[in-house]
Write a protein that holds these residues in place. Structure first.
Motif, PDB file in Angstrom:
ATOM      1  N   THR A 285       0.814  -1.222   0.000  1.00 54.59           N
ATOM      2  CA  THR A 285       0.000   0.000   0.000  1.00 54.59           C
ATOM      3  C   THR A 285       0.844   1.266   0.000  1.00 54.59           C
ATOM      4  O   THR A 285       0.292   2.367   0.037  1.00 54.59           O
ATOM      5  CB  THR A 285      -0.932   0.017   1.227  1.00 54.59           C
ATOM      6  N   ASP A 286       2.173   1.126  -0.047  1.00 57.99           N
ATOM      7  CA  ASP A 286       3.086   2.276   0.006  1.00 57.99           C
ATOM      8  C   ASP A 286       2.766   3.157   1.207  1.00 57.99           C
ATOM      9  O   ASP A 286       2.624   4.384   1.091  1.00 57.99           O
ATOM     10  CB  ASP A 286       3.003   3.100  -1.282  1.00 57.99           C
TER      11      ASP A 286
ATOM     12  N   ARG B  21       4.928   7.011  -1.840  1.00 57.75           N
ATOM     13  CA  ARG B  21       3.809   7.304  -0.951  1.00 57.75           C
ATOM     14  C   ARG B  21       2.704   7.943  -1.769  1.00 57.75           C
ATOM     15  O   ARG B  21       2.930   8.949  -2.446  1.00 57.75           O
ATOM     16  CB  ARG B  21       4.244   8.250   0.174  1.00 57.75           C
ATOM     17  N   ARG B  22       1.533   7.329  -1.771  1.00 61.79           N
ATOM     18  CA  ARG B  22       0.406   7.913  -2.493  1.00 61.79           C
ATOM     19  C   ARG B  22       0.056   9.256  -1.866  1.00 61.79           C
ATOM     20  O   ARG B  22      -0.122   9.376  -0.660  1.00 61.79           O
ATOM     21  CB  ARG B  22      -0.800   6.966  -2.396  1.00 61.79           C
ATOM     22  N   LEU B  23       0.019  10.292  -2.706  1.00 62.01           N
ATOM     23  CA  LEU B  23      -0.263  11.637  -2.225  1.00 62.01           C
ATOM     24  C   LEU B  23      -1.359  12.232  -3.093  1.00 62.01           C
ATOM     25  O   LEU B  23      -1.220  12.301  -4.313  1.00 62.01           O
ATOM     26  CB  LEU B  23       1.006  12.500  -2.304  1.00 62.01           C
TER      27      LEU B  23
ATOM     28  N   VAL C 230       4.628  16.498   2.558  1.00 64.75           N
ATOM     29  CA  VAL C 230       5.398  15.251   2.691  1.00 64.75           C
ATOM     30  C   VAL C 230       6.217  15.265   3.979  1.00 64.75           C
ATOM     31  O   VAL C 230       6.440  14.219   4.593  1.00 64.75           O
ATOM     32  CB  VAL C 230       6.307  15.050   1.461  1.00 64.75           C
ATOM     33  N   ASP C 231       6.655  16.447   4.418  1.00 64.30           N
ATOM     34  CA  ASP C 231       7.410  16.545   5.672  1.00 64.30           C
ATOM     35  C   ASP C 231       6.617  15.983   6.847  1.00 64.30           C
ATOM     36  O   ASP C 231       7.188  15.440   7.795  1.00 64.30           O
ATOM     37  CB  ASP C 231       7.735  18.010   5.976  1.00 64.30           C
ATOM     38  N   CYS C 232       5.295  16.149   6.793  1.00 63.52           N
ATOM     39  CA  CYS C 232       4.451  15.775   7.930  1.00 63.52           C
ATOM     40  C   CYS C 232       4.295  14.259   8.076  1.00 63.52           C
ATOM     41  O   CYS C 232       3.992  13.757   9.164  1.00 63.52           O
ATOM     42  CB  CYS C 232       3.070  16.401   7.781  1.00 63.52           C
ATOM     43  N   LEU C 233       4.468  13.533   6.959  1.00 63.95           N
ATOM     44  CA  LEU C 233       4.152  12.106   6.944  1.00 63.95           C
ATOM     45  C   LEU C 233       5.038  11.285   7.870  1.00 63.95           C
ATOM     46  O   LEU C 233       4.645  10.204   8.310  1.00 63.95           O
ATOM     47  CB  LEU C 233       4.269  11.557   5.520  1.00 63.95           C
TER      48      LEU C 233
ATOM     49  N   GLY D  28      -3.726   9.735  11.181  1.00 68.32           N
ATOM     50  CA  GLY D  28      -3.015   9.777   9.919  1.00 68.32           C
ATOM     51  C   GLY D  28      -2.810  11.189   9.417  1.00 68.32           C
ATOM     52  O   GLY D  28      -2.765  12.158  10.179  1.00 68.32           O
ATOM     53  N   PHE D  29      -2.671  11.336   8.106  1.00 72.19           N
ATOM     54  CA  PHE D  29      -2.421  12.641   7.506  1.00 72.19           C
ATOM     55  C   PHE D  29      -3.709  13.275   6.981  1.00 72.19           C
ATOM     56  O   PHE D  29      -4.081  14.377   7.391  1.00 72.19           O
ATOM     57  CB  PHE D  29      -1.400  12.490   6.377  1.00 72.19           C
TER      58      PHE D  29
END
Length: 662
Positions: free
Chosen positions: A383-384, A481-483, A511-514, A531-532
């Protein structure tokens, strides 16, 4: 709103007649020649209507004359059919002066003018069907005077519905803010719940002109000034003062002028419009001092105060790299024992094609750097997704390598929560790093100054969890990472480049937050959302939004239209692309058991839709919030079927209730 032009209108009229079965046989031809099929015969009037569901206006001509403004217009309905019986129309004209736009209400020194059919001397005449001449007296205008000309027809209570306001004319180079810049956050002001959204205007081509529509009333000069304008708040004050004072958005800086001004502002006098808002609040607006030097950019002067140029230089002239996790048997630990799992962080100075490695330890010692560390994460390659952090908090040791590399090493990898240890034995590993340069005057909420760089390593598999003394690590892939947000979605609003906290920034779509806010970290996040995605939704518009304000009231992010998802999701949302796996959701369980999980689409929707009826709908369709967590939650499929009805293009597709197009 589409503005029909005559060629389109002819097609629409002909098509409507043919569909109705009443198309004329055509014009009579000249003697001995056939007629033209489908065209009305001589003297046949075009179809007309006296009621509309939507009213469109085309300006055929206009003139600013002595003491009056004259509009020549064509009015059609939603189908392009000519409208007869128009009995409501209004116009405004803001004069362009040395102080900017001014539309006075009344009194000595009045400038511009406004009115409607109730204005003494106003006349509305129809010539050809659907074509009107509107003459509006304005005692103070002069022939050919430059200014902002505005028009609207129809009435809010019909039968001819009120059209969108139209900016008929606007002199060039009279403002440097743009509608596109406003819409980066507001998307479509006309659909918002902010003040008088119905005044959102269009231009002569039917394109949005939010700035022009606002300027017609919120002039360059306040009504409080002598010979002042129409409204008390000027448009520049709304932008410069009201946005920040109302807590417009966290880490928004009014000094980052380029957020709203695509070109340098035309005024350079601190007593003139715009500048006076901050440099001498409450003072009367003085004349414009035009910017005569094309190389002089007043935006850069303001940017210096928040070091925008320095920040940009740091970002463009430095880069970091991070190695995949590896075993280093030589690392010794205080108290005994050797061996560690490490990742190598490198910093480079970039000058053209040349990259020079810098010494992280030395830069940290002289406070050029204020942070340089890394974590090791469990990673699900199917699931990346980041599914937890087995590197123990604050257990790291920094090892300086001879070339300036900083190795961040951990004595062991263990579950953050012992009951979930089995998840790591089947997961891959990836490292994340953050390195922060000190930056004077640029402070995050932890009291640190800095410009941060975040990196993710390649993904490796390992036999470490089998208890091997010298475990092996094998590269599996690069980090993915799916964004679902765009790279610039966060910095459209969070424009100061400030760190949020823990040296995390807003670049690259968050992306920094992940590294900390991921599916498996199970943080409380102010009990806003796991999560995000759910956290971001809730922090802006949901439960977490109220907890950002000390007085318990929502901050002004909630004033943005929550349905305008395109602000972040510029490429839309594919519900089918969301992995059908659970996420840990302690953040939805304040004061309760932290060993809970939620289904992903439901977790995101619930961040905003928290009513009992909404929750019932989700659970009836397989969604779950805070069920007892399976130790292998990240491999467990859920039963939610949200995409069946709510994927884009479906009967109840998400795009029918949220805006995904500008």
């Amino acid at each position: 709103m589409k503005q029909f032009r005559k060629p389109h209108l002819a097609v629409l009229v002909a098509a409507a007649m043919a569909l109705a079965g009443c198309a004329d046989d055509g014009k009579d031809g000249a003697p001995g020649e056939p007629g033209t099929p489908g065209e009305p015969g001589p003297g046949t009037p075009p179809p007309t209507v006296e009621m509309t569901e939507m009213t469109n206006v085309k300006v055929l001509n206009f003139a600013v004359e002595e003491g009056q403004v004259v509009y020549e217009i064509e009015v059609t309905d939603q189908d392009g059919t000519l409208v007869v019986g128009l009995d409501a129309v209004e116009g405004k004209f803001a004069s362009w002066t040395e102080r900017g736009y001014v539309l006075s209400r009344s009194g000595e020194g009045t400038l511009g003018g406004y009115g409607n059919l109730s204005t003494e001397g106003a006349v509305l005449e129809m010539g050809e069907p659907g074509q009107y001449t509107f003459t509006l007296p304005m005692a103070n205008v002069t022939p050919g005077e430059e200014g902002l000309l505005w028009l609207r027809v129809g009435a809010s209570d019909g039968p001819i519905m009120r059209s969108k306001p139209m900016v008929v004319n606007k002199p060039e180079n009279t403002h440097s803010s743009t509608t596109a810049a406003c819409n980066a956050c507001h998307v479509d002001y006309a659909t918002s719940s902010l003040k008088h959204p119905s005044y959102s205007a269009i231009d002569m081509e039917g394109e949005g002109d939010l700035v022009g529509g606002c300027l017609i009333c919120h002039n360059s000069v306040s009504r409080a000034d002598e010979n002042g304008g129409y409204a008390t708040n000027t448009l520049s004050k709304i932008a410069h003062v009201n946005h920040p004072e109302n807590g417009f958005e966290r880490d928004f800086s009014v000094l980052n002028c380029a957020t709203c001004h695509e070109t340098t502002p035309i005024n350079t006098s601190i007593a003139g419009p715009g500048c006076v808002d901050c440099h001498n609040p409450g003072a009367a607006v003085g004349p414009i001092s035009p910017n005569a030097d094309p190389n002089f950019d007043i935006r850069a002067i303001h940017g210096q105060k928040i070091a925008l140029a320095e920040i940009d230089t740091l970002r463009t002239t430095h880069k970091t790299t991070l190695s995949a996790p590896y075993w280093d048997a030589a690392v010794a630990w205080e108290g005994g024992g050797t061996g560690a799992i490490c990742t190598d962080l490198k910093l480079f100075k970039v000058e053209g094609e040349t990259e020079t490695q810098l010494d992280i330890g030395a830069l940290y010692a002289d406070h050029t750097l204020v942070y340089a560390s890394a974590y090791i994460h469990a990673y699900d390659s199917e699931t990346d997704s980041l599914i937890g952090r087995p590197s123990p908090f604050n257990a790291q040791q920094y090892v300086a390598r001879d070339d300036g590399t900083r190795a961040i090493c951990y004595p062991s990898l263990a579950a953050a929560d012992g009951s979930y240890g089995t998840q790591y034995s089947v997961a891959n590993l990836v490292a994340s790093s953050r390195l922060t340069f000190a930056q004077t005057g640029w402070v995050d909420d932890d009291g640190k100054d800095g410009v941060s760089f975040t990196n993710y390593s390649d993904v490796v598999s390992t036999d470490y969890f089998d208890g091997v003394a010298a475990p092996s690590f094998t590269k599996e892939s690069g980090f993915e990472r799916r964004l679902a947000v765009t790279n610039d979605s966060c910095v459209s609003c969070h424009n100061s480049e400030t760190n949020y906290h823990k040296n995390g920034g807003y670049q690259n779509g968050g992306v920094d937050c992940l590294a900390c806010h991921n599916n498996g970290q199970n943080r409380a996040s102010k009990f806003s959302g796991p999560g995000f995605g759910p956290m971001v939704h809730s922090m802006h518009w949901g439960e977490g939004n109220t907890k950002l304000s000390e007085d318990g009231t929502p901050n002004s992010a909630s004033k943005l239209n929550a349905e305008n998802c395109v602000t972040c999701h510029a490429d839309g949302i594919d519900l089918y692309a969301i992995p059908n796996r659970y996420m840990l959701s302690r953040a939805y369980n304040e004061g309760g058991d932290s060993k809970v999980m939620s289904s992903p689409v439901t977790a995101n929707c619930y961040a905003c839709h928290t009513s009992d009826s909404a929750m019932n709908h989700m659970t009836q369709n397989g969604g779950e919030i805070n069920v007892v967590a399976d130790p292998m939650w990240f491999t467990t499929p859920t039963a939610e079927s949200c995409a069946t009805c709510h994927a884009e293009g479906k009967s109840f597709g998400i795009e029918k209730f949220h805006v995904f197009e500008r």
